[in-house]
Scaffold this motif. Structure first.
Motif, PDB file in Angstrom:
ATOM      1  N   TYR A   1       1.410   1.587  -3.659  1.00 14.05           N
ATOM      2  CA  TYR A   1       0.217   2.089  -4.351  1.00 14.05           C
ATOM      3  C   TYR A   1      -0.035   3.563  -4.024  1.00 14.05           C
ATOM      4  O   TYR A   1      -0.436   4.341  -4.886  1.00 14.05           O
ATOM      5  CB  TYR A   1      -1.024   1.269  -3.983  1.00 14.05           C
ATOM      6  CG  TYR A   1      -0.905  -0.203  -4.297  1.00 14.05           C
ATOM      7  CD1 TYR A   1      -0.213  -0.659  -5.417  1.00 14.05           C
ATOM      8  CD2 TYR A   1      -1.489  -1.147  -3.463  1.00 14.05           C
ATOM      9  CE1 TYR A   1      -0.112  -2.006  -5.700  1.00 14.05           C
ATOM     10  CE2 TYR A   1      -1.385  -2.503  -3.747  1.00 14.05           C
ATOM     11  CZ  TYR A   1      -0.699  -2.923  -4.862  1.00 14.05           C
ATOM     12  OH  TYR A   1      -0.603  -4.263  -5.134  1.00 14.05           O
ATOM     13  N   LYS A   2       0.223   3.948  -2.786  1.00 11.63           N
ATOM     14  CA  LYS A   2       0.039   5.337  -2.348  1.00 11.63           C
ATOM     15  C   LYS A   2       0.899   6.283  -3.199  1.00 11.63           C
ATOM     16  O   LYS A   2       0.444   7.333  -3.635  1.00 11.63           O
ATOM     17  CB  LYS A   2       0.418   5.436  -0.867  1.00 11.63           C
ATOM     18  CG  LYS A   2       0.322   6.800  -0.263  1.00 11.63           C
ATOM     19  CD  LYS A   2       0.703   6.698   1.221  1.00 11.63           C
ATOM     20  CE  LYS A   2       1.138   8.028   1.747  1.00 11.63           C
ATOM     21  NZ  LYS A   2       1.544   7.956   3.153  1.00 11.63           N
ATOM     22  N   LYS A   3       2.130   5.864  -3.446  1.00  9.87           N
ATOM     23  CA  LYS A   3       3.043   6.674  -4.264  1.00  9.87           C
ATOM     24  C   LYS A   3       2.560   6.737  -5.717  1.00  9.87           C
ATOM     25  O   LYS A   3       2.522   7.804  -6.324  1.00  9.87           O
ATOM     26  CB  LYS A   3       4.453   6.073  -4.193  1.00  9.87           C
ATOM     27  CG  LYS A   3       5.472   6.821  -4.995  1.00  9.87           C
ATOM     28  CD  LYS A   3       6.842   6.170  -4.882  1.00  9.87           C
ATOM     29  CE  LYS A   3       7.828   6.830  -5.806  1.00  9.87           C
ATOM     30  NZ  LYS A   3       9.106   6.114  -5.832  1.00  9.87           N
TER      31      LYS A   3
ATOM     32  N   LEU B   1      -7.189   3.245   0.782  1.00  9.66           N
ATOM     33  CA  LEU B   1      -6.501   4.236  -0.041  1.00  9.66           C
ATOM     34  C   LEU B   1      -7.455   4.734  -1.128  1.00  9.66           C
ATOM     35  O   LEU B   1      -7.770   3.993  -2.061  1.00  9.66           O
ATOM     36  CB  LEU B   1      -5.256   3.608  -0.682  1.00  9.66           C
ATOM     37  CG  LEU B   1      -4.401   4.535  -1.530  1.00  9.66           C
ATOM     38  CD1 LEU B   1      -3.704   5.599  -0.669  1.00  9.66           C
ATOM     39  CD2 LEU B   1      -3.362   3.729  -2.309  1.00  9.66           C
TER      40      LEU B   1
ATOM     41  N   SER C   1      -1.949   9.483  -3.475  1.00  9.36           N
ATOM     42  CA  SER C   1      -3.076   9.557  -2.557  1.00  9.36           C
ATOM     43  C   SER C   1      -2.577   9.379  -1.133  1.00  9.36           C
ATOM     44  O   SER C   1      -1.405   9.054  -0.912  1.00  9.36           O
ATOM     45  CB  SER C   1      -4.099   8.470  -2.913  1.00  9.36           C
ATOM     46  OG  SER C   1      -5.259   8.601  -2.134  1.00  9.36           O
ATOM     47  N   GLU C   2      -3.450   9.617  -0.158  1.00 14.19           N
ATOM     48  CA  GLU C   2      -3.127   9.437   1.262  1.00 14.19           C
ATOM     49  C   GLU C   2      -4.101   8.428   1.869  1.00 14.19           C
ATOM     50  O   GLU C   2      -5.254   8.339   1.443  1.00 14.19           O
ATOM     51  CB  GLU C   2      -3.232  10.773   2.017  1.00 14.19           C
ATOM     52  CG  GLU C   2      -2.196  11.801   1.584  1.00 14.19           C
ATOM     53  CD  GLU C   2      -0.756  11.376   1.851  1.00 14.19           C
ATOM     54  OE1 GLU C   2      -0.504  10.712   2.880  1.00 14.19           O
ATOM     55  OE2 GLU C   2       0.114  11.698   1.017  1.00 14.19           O
ATOM     56  N   PHE C   3      -3.644   7.688   2.869  1.00 17.61           N
ATOM     57  CA  PHE C   3      -4.494   6.692   3.510  1.00 17.61           C
ATOM     58  C   PHE C   3      -5.694   7.356   4.185  1.00 17.61           C
ATOM     59  O   PHE C   3      -5.540   8.338   4.904  1.00 17.61           O
ATOM     60  CB  PHE C   3      -3.721   5.899   4.564  1.00 17.61           C
ATOM     61  CG  PHE C   3      -2.570   5.102   3.995  1.00 17.61           C
ATOM     62  CD1 PHE C   3      -2.729   4.312   2.872  1.00 17.61           C
ATOM     63  CD2 PHE C   3      -1.334   5.132   4.603  1.00 17.61           C
ATOM     64  CE1 PHE C   3      -1.678   3.575   2.349  1.00 17.61           C
ATOM     65  CE2 PHE C   3      -0.268   4.398   4.095  1.00 17.61           C
ATOM     66  CZ  PHE C   3      -0.443   3.623   2.964  1.00 17.61           C
TER      67      PHE C   3
ATOM     68  N   PHE D   1       0.809  -1.214   0.000  1.00 15.71           N
ATOM     69  CA  PHE D   1       0.000   0.000   0.000  1.00 15.71           C
ATOM     70  C   PHE D   1       0.845   1.268   0.000  1.00 15.71           C
ATOM     71  O   PHE D   1       0.424   2.293  -0.544  1.00 15.71           O
ATOM     72  CB  PHE D   1      -1.021  -0.017   1.143  1.00 15.71           C
ATOM     73  CG  PHE D   1      -2.316  -0.641   0.713  1.00 15.71           C
ATOM     74  CD1 PHE D   1      -3.407   0.150   0.384  1.00 15.71           C
ATOM     75  CD2 PHE D   1      -2.436  -2.013   0.585  1.00 15.71           C
ATOM     76  CE1 PHE D   1      -4.594  -0.421  -0.053  1.00 15.71           C
ATOM     77  CE2 PHE D   1      -3.617  -2.598   0.152  1.00 15.71           C
ATOM     78  CZ  PHE D   1      -4.696  -1.798  -0.167  1.00 15.71           C
ATOM     79  N   THR D   2       2.035   1.216   0.548  1.00  9.28           N
ATOM     80  CA  THR D   2       2.948   2.357   0.433  1.00  9.28           C
ATOM     81  C   THR D   2       3.330   2.544  -1.034  1.00  9.28           C
ATOM     82  O   THR D   2       3.400   3.673  -1.532  1.00  9.28           O
ATOM     83  CB  THR D   2       4.190   2.138   1.322  1.00  9.28           C
ATOM     84  OG1 THR D   2       3.750   2.022   2.685  1.00  9.28           O
ATOM     85  CG2 THR D   2       5.173   3.284   1.201  1.00  9.28           C
TER      86      THR D   2
END
Length: 151
Positions: free
Chosen positions: A21-23, A65, A27-29, A18-19
């Motif tokens: 995918y976040k990048k 996310l 987006s932010e959690f 998820f880190t």
């Protein structure tokens, strides 16, 4: 209208995924909870009594996310549950607009399938259940009680 979002399961690398995918999705959690954040004495899967072991405490219990109008969600699989493998590591998460709709969806998806966790109010406050339909597809139904109209 009911929202439909994918839910991914991992064998200990959910946070890493998820880190990543976040990048990618910039987006932010919206939510991030470890198993160590779960209140003591809470059964973790509705079938197995007990809590996750110490080895599971740092694993991800739930992460969300936002990606556009959708939400990619996920968690690690604790040691007392079957490991995630390709084919069982994706669940479809439904977010109906009413408790009645949640019950209807759950009942109809359960026909000929297997109830994993009956619909009930959970420790986070929402009305939630899990089922595998007769085709082996995993579903989560989560009615958010926090989005009900004020009376």
């Amino acid at each position: 209208m009911t929202a439909l979002n994918p839910y991914l399961n991992f064998n200990g690398n959910c946070e890493e995924a998820f880190t990543f995918y976040k990048k990618i999705f910039k987006s932010e959690f919206a939510n991030f909870m470890r198993f160590s954040d779960v209140p003591a004495g809470t059964p973790m899967d509705g079938c197995v009594e007990g809590e996750p072991g110490n080895d599971d405490a740092n694993l991800i219990m739930h992460v969300a996310l936002p990606i556009g109008n959708n939400v990619l969600m996920g968690s690690d699989v604790p040691g007392h549950m079957p490991a995630a493998i390709t084919g069982n590591n994706i669940t479809l998460s439904l977010s109906p607009e009413s408790k009645e709709e949640a019950d209807r969806l759950f009942a109809e998806l359960s026909e000929g399938g297997k109830v994993i966790m009956p619909m009930d109010t959970m420790f986070w406050g929402d009305y939630f259940g899990m089922v595998a339909d007769k085709f082996g597809i995993n579903w989560m139904i989560n009615f958010s009680t926090q989005h009900q109209p004020q009376q």
